[in-house]
Design a protein around this motif. Sequence first.
Motif, PDB file in Angstrom:
ATOM      1  N   THR A   1     -23.795 -51.270 -32.079  1.00 17.75           N
ATOM      2  CA  THR A   1     -24.100 -52.651 -31.755  1.00 17.75           C
ATOM      3  C   THR A   1     -22.937 -53.561 -32.123  1.00 17.75           C
ATOM      4  O   THR A   1     -22.612 -54.495 -31.403  1.00 17.75           O
ATOM      5  CB  THR A   1     -25.355 -53.097 -32.523  1.00 17.75           C
ATOM      6  N   TYR A   2     -22.303 -53.264 -33.263  1.00 17.99           N
ATOM      7  CA  TYR A   2     -21.164 -54.056 -33.703  1.00 17.99           C
ATOM      8  C   TYR A   2     -19.964 -53.148 -33.924  1.00 17.99           C
ATOM      9  O   TYR A   2     -19.651 -52.802 -35.058  1.00 17.99           O
ATOM     10  CB  TYR A   2     -21.509 -54.829 -34.975  1.00 17.99           C
ATOM     11  N   PRO A   3     -19.306 -52.744 -32.821  1.00 14.16           N
ATOM     12  CA  PRO A   3     -18.151 -51.864 -32.981  1.00 14.16           C
ATOM     13  C   PRO A   3     -16.984 -52.623 -33.610  1.00 14.16           C
ATOM     14  O   PRO A   3     -16.973 -53.860 -33.652  1.00 14.16           O
ATOM     15  CB  PRO A   3     -17.829 -51.453 -31.556  1.00 14.16           C
TER      16      PRO A   3
ATOM     17  N   PRO B   1     -20.159 -57.259 -18.179  1.00 14.38           N
ATOM     18  CA  PRO B   1     -21.160 -56.949 -19.197  1.00 14.38           C
ATOM     19  C   PRO B   1     -20.833 -55.631 -19.902  1.00 14.38           C
ATOM     20  O   PRO B   1     -19.997 -54.867 -19.423  1.00 14.38           O
ATOM     21  CB  PRO B   1     -22.467 -56.791 -18.402  1.00 14.38           C
ATOM     22  N   ALA B   2     -21.507 -55.391 -21.011  1.00 19.19           N
ATOM     23  CA  ALA B   2     -21.335 -54.109 -21.706  1.00 19.19           C
ATOM     24  C   ALA B   2     -21.721 -52.966 -20.765  1.00 19.19           C
ATOM     25  O   ALA B   2     -22.747 -53.034 -20.089  1.00 19.19           O
ATOM     26  CB  ALA B   2     -22.222 -54.077 -22.948  1.00 19.19           C
ATOM     27  N   CYS B   3     -20.917 -51.932 -20.746  1.00 18.02           N
ATOM     28  CA  CYS B   3     -21.217 -50.774 -19.902  1.00 18.02           C
ATOM     29  C   CYS B   3     -22.602 -50.208 -20.232  1.00 18.02           C
ATOM     30  O   CYS B   3     -23.333 -49.760 -19.352  1.00 18.02           O
ATOM     31  CB  CYS B   3     -20.184 -49.663 -20.114  1.00 18.02           C
TER      32      CYS B   3
ATOM     33  N   ALA C   1     -17.393 -51.067 -24.118  1.00 18.06           N
ATOM     34  CA  ALA C   1     -18.550 -50.228 -23.819  1.00 18.06           C
ATOM     35  C   ALA C   1     -19.840 -50.862 -24.325  1.00 18.06           C
ATOM     36  O   ALA C   1     -20.852 -50.875 -23.634  1.00 18.06           O
ATOM     37  CB  ALA C   1     -18.364 -48.842 -24.444  1.00 18.06           C
ATOM     38  N   ASN C   2     -19.774 -51.396 -25.552  1.00 19.39           N
ATOM     39  CA  ASN C   2     -20.999 -51.862 -26.207  1.00 19.39           C
ATOM     40  C   ASN C   2     -21.212 -53.374 -26.162  1.00 19.39           C
ATOM     41  O   ASN C   2     -22.329 -53.841 -26.386  1.00 19.39           O
ATOM     42  CB  ASN C   2     -21.010 -51.395 -27.671  1.00 19.39           C
ATOM     43  N   ARG C   3     -20.126 -54.139 -25.888  1.00 19.30           N
ATOM     44  CA  ARG C   3     -20.223 -55.600 -25.879  1.00 19.30           C
ATOM     45  C   ARG C   3     -19.747 -56.247 -24.580  1.00 19.30           C
ATOM     46  O   ARG C   3     -20.095 -57.394 -24.293  1.00 19.30           O
ATOM     47  CB  ARG C   3     -19.407 -56.209 -27.036  1.00 19.30           C
ATOM     48  N   GLY C   4     -18.896 -55.546 -23.827  1.00 16.50           N
ATOM     49  CA  GLY C   4     -18.355 -56.116 -22.595  1.00 16.50           C
ATOM     50  C   GLY C   4     -17.177 -57.041 -22.843  1.00 16.50           C
ATOM     51  O   GLY C   4     -16.665 -57.117 -23.966  1.00 16.50           O
ATOM     52  N   ASP C   5     -16.741 -57.703 -21.784  1.00 16.13           N
ATOM     53  CA  ASP C   5     -15.668 -58.702 -21.904  1.00 16.13           C
ATOM     54  C   ASP C   5     -16.124 -59.918 -21.109  1.00 16.13           C
ATOM     55  O   ASP C   5     -15.921 -60.013 -19.898  1.00 16.13           O
ATOM     56  CB  ASP C   5     -14.350 -58.155 -21.345  1.00 16.13           C
TER      57      ASP C   5
END
Length: 216
Positions: free
Chosen positions: A111-113, A133-135, A123-127
């Motif tokens: 959740t918080y890489p 969005p997060a993959c 992967a987990n948060r996106g840009d």
Amino acid sequence: MLALSTAQADALLDQGKQIYTQGVSGTPACVTCHGARGEGSAAANFPYLAGQGGAYLEEQLKALADGSRQNPIMKPIASALSEPQRHAVATYAASLPRPWNAAQLAAKAQTYPDGKDTGAWLANRGDWSKQVPACTQCHAAGGIGVGSQFPAIAGLSKTYIIEQFNLWRHDQRPAGPGQVMGNIAKRLAEPQIEAVATYFAGLPQAAVPQASGATP
Ligand code: HEC
Ligand code: HEC
């Protein structure tokens, strides 16, 4: 969708298995490259088919046959299959157990890489500065896929993943429902693509040893 009787469903799987193991019209059998259990070969960049959604696989075979998804190896093979044959072999491959342990992989979701790990972050948060969005919003925590339309991406080879992004960037693979993957591929910079491909390619190894001895 019509509900199949058990006997009809068995016959479809039998037909699919026969195509998978023996091929059609003199083209090489699927098993040669995609493996006895549909596990693929990351080293050779042959994607796994096992456990991917049947509708997704069927759609890809159609695109590989009509050339809207460009690949010189798969083009003659996919073209040799009739529509019912594509359906049967896709149904069979979808029925095979996944090449990794989905529960353990999903538990790896971060959740918080670490913000310095571009791949894990994307992967987990996106840009969101690029509206990406997060993959994992579509491909699930751990990249294990969702339903029959959102394929699993964990453990695909880094080269294969980058190649798919290049196809989307050059309109050589259908952009996906709502143009989703086409848009994402065009918005991300090359180093971002490389980082996120590295992340998903390495995920199964990072989570668990390859599930061994899984038999169909
Ligand atoms: C000679 C090796 C080879 C054989 C034989 C082969 N494939 Fe493939 N297949 C590939 C490669 C390489 C790709 C990746 C193409 C790309 O990079 O876009 C692929 C991709 C696919 C995909 C897309 C998977 C995804 O995740 O999007 C499907 C579906 C597929 N193959 C099904 C089949 C079926 C069904 C057969 C047998 C009828 C078969 N393949 C036979 C090499 C092979
Ligand atoms: C809004 C939903 C959504 C998001 C977000 C998303 N994807 Fe996808 N992705 C899809 C869909 C749907 C497909 C299947 C496309 C098709 O049907 O042609 C796909 C396909 C793929 C494939 C092809 C798999 C194969 O076997 O060939 C890869 C690789 C992939 N996505 C990677 C990513 C990565 C990496 C990210 C994050 C940067 C991402 N996706 C974000 C929806 C999404």
